[in-house]
Design an enzyme around this catalytic site. Structure first.
Site, PDB file in Angstrom:
ATOM      1  N   TYR A 122       0.856  -1.288   0.110  1.00 20.96           N
ATOM      2  CA  TYR A 122       0.127  -0.077  -0.082  1.00 20.96           C
ATOM      3  C   TYR A 122       0.675   1.286   0.007  1.00 20.96           C
ATOM      4  O   TYR A 122       0.631   2.091  -0.850  1.00 20.96           O
ATOM      5  CB  TYR A 122      -1.092  -0.070   0.991  1.00 20.96           C
ATOM      6  CG  TYR A 122      -1.950   1.492   1.298  1.00 20.96           C
ATOM      7  CD1 TYR A 122      -2.690   1.602   0.150  1.00 20.96           C
ATOM      8  CD2 TYR A 122      -1.698   2.086   2.202  1.00 20.96           C
ATOM      9  CE1 TYR A 122      -3.319   2.903   0.569  1.00 20.96           C
ATOM     10  CE2 TYR A 122      -1.934   3.591   2.462  1.00 20.96           C
ATOM     11  CZ  TYR A 122      -2.977   3.609   1.657  1.00 20.96           C
ATOM     12  OH  TYR A 122      -3.830   5.015   1.534  1.00 20.96           O
ATOM     13  N   LYS A 179       1.186   4.244  -3.114  1.00 16.94           N
ATOM     14  CA  LYS A 179       0.908   5.269  -3.052  1.00 16.94           C
ATOM     15  C   LYS A 179       2.082   6.430  -3.100  1.00 16.94           C
ATOM     16  O   LYS A 179       1.990   7.578  -3.924  1.00 16.94           O
ATOM     17  CB  LYS A 179       0.504   5.686  -1.658  1.00 16.94           C
ATOM     18  CG  LYS A 179      -1.028   4.982  -1.138  1.00 16.94           C
ATOM     19  CD  LYS A 179      -2.117   5.593  -1.990  1.00 16.94           C
ATOM     20  CE  LYS A 179      -2.649   7.124  -1.625  1.00 16.94           C
ATOM     21  NZ  LYS A 179      -3.831   7.162  -2.561  1.00 16.94           N
TER      22      LYS A 179
HETATM   23  N1  LIG Z   1      -8.669   6.434   5.131  1.00 14.52           N
HETATM   24  C1  LIG Z   1      -7.678   6.915   5.282  1.00 14.52           C
HETATM   25  O1  LIG Z   1      -7.243   7.127   6.606  1.00 14.52           O
HETATM   26  C2  LIG Z   1      -6.645   7.509   4.466  1.00 14.52           C
HETATM   27  C3  LIG Z   1      -7.003   7.461   3.109  1.00 14.52           C
HETATM   28  N2  LIG Z   1      -6.060   7.870   1.964  1.00 14.52           N
HETATM   29  C4  LIG Z   1      -6.367   7.842   0.840  1.00 14.52           C
HETATM   30  O2  LIG Z   1      -7.715   8.614   0.569  1.00 14.52           O
HETATM   31  C5  LIG Z   1      -8.245   7.940  -0.652  1.00 14.52           C
HETATM   32  C6  LIG Z   1      -9.740   7.590  -0.173  1.00 14.52           C
HETATM   33  O3  LIG Z   1      -9.517   6.640   0.630  1.00 14.52           O
HETATM   34  P1  LIG Z   1     -10.751   6.082   1.465  1.00 14.52           P
HETATM   35  O4  LIG Z   1     -11.987   6.954   1.188  1.00 14.52           O
HETATM   36  O5  LIG Z   1     -10.383   5.882   2.698  1.00 14.52           O
HETATM   37  O6  LIG Z   1     -11.104   4.866   0.728  1.00 14.52           O
HETATM   38  P2  LIG Z   1     -12.424   3.959   0.270  1.00 14.52           P
HETATM   39  O7  LIG Z   1     -12.275   2.695   0.218  1.00 14.52           O
HETATM   40  O8  LIG Z   1     -13.547   4.144   1.155  1.00 14.52           O
HETATM   41  O9  LIG Z   1     -12.688   4.847  -1.032  1.00 14.52           O
HETATM   42  C7  LIG Z   1     -12.107   4.413  -2.223  1.00 14.52           C
HETATM   43  C8  LIG Z   1     -12.786   4.397  -3.291  1.00 14.52           C
HETATM   44  O10 LIG Z   1     -12.184   4.279  -4.562  1.00 14.52           O
HETATM   45  C9  LIG Z   1     -13.017   3.268  -5.267  1.00 14.52           C
HETATM   46  N3  LIG Z   1     -12.143   2.595  -6.215  1.00 14.52           N
HETATM   47  C10 LIG Z   1     -11.502   1.439  -5.701  1.00 14.52           C
HETATM   48  N4  LIG Z   1     -10.646   0.891  -6.562  1.00 14.52           N
HETATM   49  C11 LIG Z   1     -11.228   1.263  -7.948  1.00 14.52           C
HETATM   50  C12 LIG Z   1     -11.163   1.482  -9.250  1.00 14.52           C
HETATM   51  N5  LIG Z   1     -10.476   0.096  -9.759  1.00 14.52           N
HETATM   52  N6  LIG Z   1     -11.741   2.083 -10.211  1.00 14.52           N
HETATM   53  C13 LIG Z   1     -12.647   2.845  -9.606  1.00 14.52           C
HETATM   54  N7  LIG Z   1     -12.922   3.515  -8.316  1.00 14.52           N
HETATM   55  C14 LIG Z   1     -12.173   2.408  -7.423  1.00 14.52           C
HETATM   56  C15 LIG Z   1     -13.888   2.404  -4.120  1.00 14.52           C
HETATM   57  O11 LIG Z   1     -14.797   1.773  -4.977  1.00 14.52           O
HETATM   58  C16 LIG Z   1     -14.275   3.508  -3.073  1.00 14.52           C
HETATM   59  O12 LIG Z   1     -15.324   4.060  -3.176  1.00 14.52           O
HETATM   60  C17 LIG Z   1      -7.529   6.825  -1.025  1.00 14.52           C
HETATM   61  O13 LIG Z   1      -6.641   7.186  -2.232  1.00 14.52           O
HETATM   62  C18 LIG Z   1      -6.383   6.701  -0.107  1.00 14.52           C
HETATM   63  O14 LIG Z   1      -5.299   6.128  -0.244  1.00 14.52           O
HETATM   64  C19 LIG Z   1      -5.152   8.582   2.423  1.00 14.52           C
HETATM   65  C20 LIG Z   1      -4.716   8.840   3.689  1.00 14.52           C
HETATM   66  C21 LIG Z   1      -5.477   8.247   4.868  1.00 14.52           C
HETATM   67  C1  LIG Z   2      -4.827  -3.927  16.962  1.00 16.92           C
HETATM   68  C2  LIG Z   2      -3.523  -3.001  16.344  1.00 16.92           C
HETATM   69  C3  LIG Z   2      -2.456  -3.043  17.653  1.00 16.92           C
HETATM   70  C4  LIG Z   2      -3.909  -1.532  16.183  1.00 16.92           C
HETATM   71  C5  LIG Z   2      -5.045  -1.506  14.936  1.00 16.92           C
HETATM   72  C6  LIG Z   2      -4.963  -0.079  14.443  1.00 16.92           C
HETATM   73  C7  LIG Z   2      -4.544   0.170  12.757  1.00 16.92           C
HETATM   74  C8  LIG Z   2      -5.702  -0.958  12.115  1.00 16.92           C
HETATM   75  C9  LIG Z   2      -4.473   1.173  12.458  1.00 16.92           C
HETATM   76  C10 LIG Z   2      -3.395   2.125  13.306  1.00 16.92           C
HETATM   77  C11 LIG Z   2      -3.087   3.219  12.166  1.00 16.92           C
HETATM   78  C12 LIG Z   2      -4.022   3.027  10.978  1.00 16.92           C
HETATM   79  C13 LIG Z   2      -3.406   3.440   9.676  1.00 16.92           C
HETATM   80  C14 LIG Z   2      -2.971   4.979   9.892  1.00 16.92           C
HETATM   81  O1  LIG Z   2      -3.958   5.767  10.188  1.00 16.92           O
HETATM   82  C15 LIG Z   2      -2.340   5.507   8.302  1.00 16.92           C
HETATM   83  C16 LIG Z   2      -3.263   5.078   7.178  1.00 16.92           C
HETATM   84  C17 LIG Z   2      -3.149   5.860   6.012  1.00 16.92           C
HETATM   85  C18 LIG Z   2      -3.777   5.389   4.651  1.00 16.92           C
HETATM   86  O2  LIG Z   2      -3.561   6.268   3.846  1.00 16.92           O
HETATM   87  C19 LIG Z   2      -4.642   4.440   4.588  1.00 16.92           C
HETATM   88  C20 LIG Z   2      -5.087   3.912   6.195  1.00 16.92           C
HETATM   89  C21 LIG Z   2      -3.824   3.777   7.115  1.00 16.92           C
HETATM   90  C22 LIG Z   2      -2.739   2.805   6.708  1.00 16.92           C
HETATM   91  C23 LIG Z   2      -4.441   3.173   8.544  1.00 16.92           C
HETATM   92  C24 LIG Z   2      -4.867   2.040   8.604  1.00 16.92           C
HETATM   93  C25 LIG Z   2      -5.326   1.442   9.982  1.00 16.92           C
HETATM   94  C26 LIG Z   2      -4.296   1.389  10.953  1.00 16.92           C
HETATM   95  C27 LIG Z   2      -3.289   0.679  10.581  1.00 16.92           C
END
Ligand SMILES: NC(=O)C1=CN([C@@H]2O[C@H](COP(=O)(O)OP(=O)(O)OC[C@H]3O[C@@H](n4cnc5c(N)ncnc54)[C@H](O)[C@@H]3O)[C@@H](O)[C@H]2O)C=CC1
Ligand SMILES: CC(C)CCC[C@@H](C)[C@H]1CC[C@H]2[C@@H]3[C@H](O)CC4=CC(=O)CC[C@]4(C)[C@H]3CC[C@]12C
Length: 369
Positions: free
Chosen positions: A159, A163
């Site tokens: 992952y 990214k």
């Molecule tokens: N959730 C988090 O804490 C973080 C997320 N991100 C980034 O933010 C973005 C959104 O993440 P989330 O909303 O958490 O994830 P999510 O899984 O809820 O949303 C991702 C969306 O992309 C769509 N998707 C996946 N594969 C696809 C494909 N092949 N074609 C078209 N659509 C596709 C999914 O159906 C989903 O709706 C991602 O790029 C992730 O890497 C960055 C930092 C932290």
């Molecule tokens: C039971 C364990 C000891 C703790 C579980 C917690 C983990 C599942 C999560 C702790 C940190 C999270 C990640 C972090 O917030 C950074 C992230 C950034 C992204 O772009 C995608 C998600 C994630 C990797 C996030 C995923 C869950 C954790 C590893």
């Protein structure tokens, strides 16, 4: 895209618009981008809530498609002024293969860039991640760091690797000539751990707590700080930077910005308790209940079981060597780059972000309230 009192004229495309972050970006654009004429939402899976958005003045176009399919992406991008590329495969639990993660996150991003170039779309905002920086595999802390803080970014997990590669592609594409001869303007936003309404892992923790009689057991020392940012503020940052990309192309083009707000620095578990506590859960222990070496062993055992069981079933628990390392390494940001470059201020205070998240947890099916 000059500011005008004329009829709305802009076409935006949000990839991954039905995901956790994507939904907030979509709703934020509809609320706060008055120059929007058409909003295209491109996702592998279209959500039913899209229907309710189609009754407003902005034309909402839902496109079911796959970012790994160049032709589908090109068709969706054609005619758009701005692309916000949030689609991605967020998997640190081993649900998908490394190849699939690479394909969606890297090839998918390549397709988006290529589509902009071929169709003449000039502005591209990419949702990157704090993970492109760290925590690294050596467990070095990143304490209140900013975009210029030196840090040894070493990735092994599919992952963060994907990214980082995708982010590099987006930044390198800045300045490339798009159809018509104008330069592509790109930037990347790096959220830390996002929380808020719709957060799947928060939902999982809440349900696990209910199953354990309203308790969660501390696994990580309270002293390990983990950066978190409210989803509404991450969405707002996307909307704002997209709006400013044309006016400040020379300054913003090719830049990266951490996503930040006023959420407090806490350990992952203590931070979650800010929401789960008021919903009736209790975090047991002021120190981790299990010694760290035992967690390392359990995480390794989970990885082994995942590998052994793969031909029969998908075993993908939250605890694995990677998630343990991330949760157990301090990673916090302290920066004002987005404020200096494009006037970003968090739209939601910490109190509001907290309240909104608590209300969402409380409304969840099977709630303890
Ligand atoms: N959730 C988090 O804490 C973080 C997320 N991100 C980034 O933010 C973005 C959104 O993440 P989330 O909303 O958490 O994830 P999510 O899984 O809820 O949303 C991702 C969306 O992309 C769509 N998707 C996946 N594969 C696809 C494909 N092949 N074609 C078209 N659509 C596709 C999914 O159906 C989903 O709706 C991602 O790029 C992730 O890497 C960055 C930092 C932290
Ligand atoms: C039971 C364990 C000891 C703790 C579980 C917690 C983990 C599942 C999560 C702790 C940190 C999270 C990640 C972090 O917030 C950074 C992230 C950034 C992204 O772009 C995608 C998600 C994630 C990797 C996030 C995923 C869950 C954790 C590893």
């Amino acid at each position: 895209m000059a500011e005008s009192a004329q009829a709305p004229e802009l076409v935006y495309l949000v990839t991954g618009g039905c995901g956790f972050l994507g939904e907030h970006v979509v709703r934020m654009l509809l609320e706060r981008e008055p120059r929007l004429r058409e909003l295209r939402i491109f996702d592998l899976h279209l959500s039913p809530w899209l229907e309710e958005l189609k009754t407003g003045t902005v034309q909402v176009t839902a496109i079911q498609g796959d970012v790994t399919q160049a032709q589908e992406v090109k068709a969706a991008v054609a005619g758009a002024h701005v692309v916000i590329h949030t689609a991605g495969l967020v998997d640190v639990f081993g649900r998908a293969s490394p190849e699939t993660i690479h394909k969606v996150n890297v090839w998918g991003t390549k397709n988006v860039i290529e589509a902009c170039v071929q169709t003449g779309t000039q502005f591209l905002v990419y949702t990157s991640s704090m993970e492109v920086v760290g925590p690294n595999i050596k467990g070095h802390p990143f304490y209140r760091g900013n975009e210029d803080t030196p840090y040894e970014a070493v990735h092994k997990h599919p992952y963060p690797c994907s990214k980082a590669l995708a982010e590099r592609l987006v930044l390198e594409a800045n300045g490339k000539k798009v159809r018509g001869g104008l330069p592509l303007v790109t930037c990347a936003l790096r959220p830390t751990g996002i929380y808020g309404e719709g957060h799947q892992i928060m939902r999982d923790f809440y349900r696990q707590g209910l199953r354990l009689g309203g308790r969660l057991f501390r696994a990580i020392p309270a002293s390990v700080e983990h950066g978190r940012v409210y989803v509404g503020n991450v969405a707002w940052m996307h909307v704002l930077v997209a709006r400013e990309l044309e006016q400040r192309a020379a300054l913003l083009g090719g830049q990266v910005y951490f996503c930040y707000d006023k959420s407090p620095y806490k350990s992952y578990e203590d931070f979650n308790m800010e929401f789960l506590g008021p919903c009736g859960l209790r975090l047991v222990g002021t120190r981790p209940l299990l010694p760290y070496w035992l967690l390392v062993l359990l995480a390794a055992l989970n990885a082994l079981l995942q590998w052994l069981l793969r031909p029969l079933l998908l075993y993908a628990p939250l605890l694995n060597p990677y998630t343990l390392a991330v949760a157990n390494t301090t990673f916090t940001v302290s920066t004002n780059k987005a404020q200096r470059h494009f006037g970003y201020e968090p739209l939601f205070s910490w109190e509001e972000s907290r309240t909104r998240t608590i209300l969402w947890v409380q409304a969840m099916e099977g709630s303890a309230q």
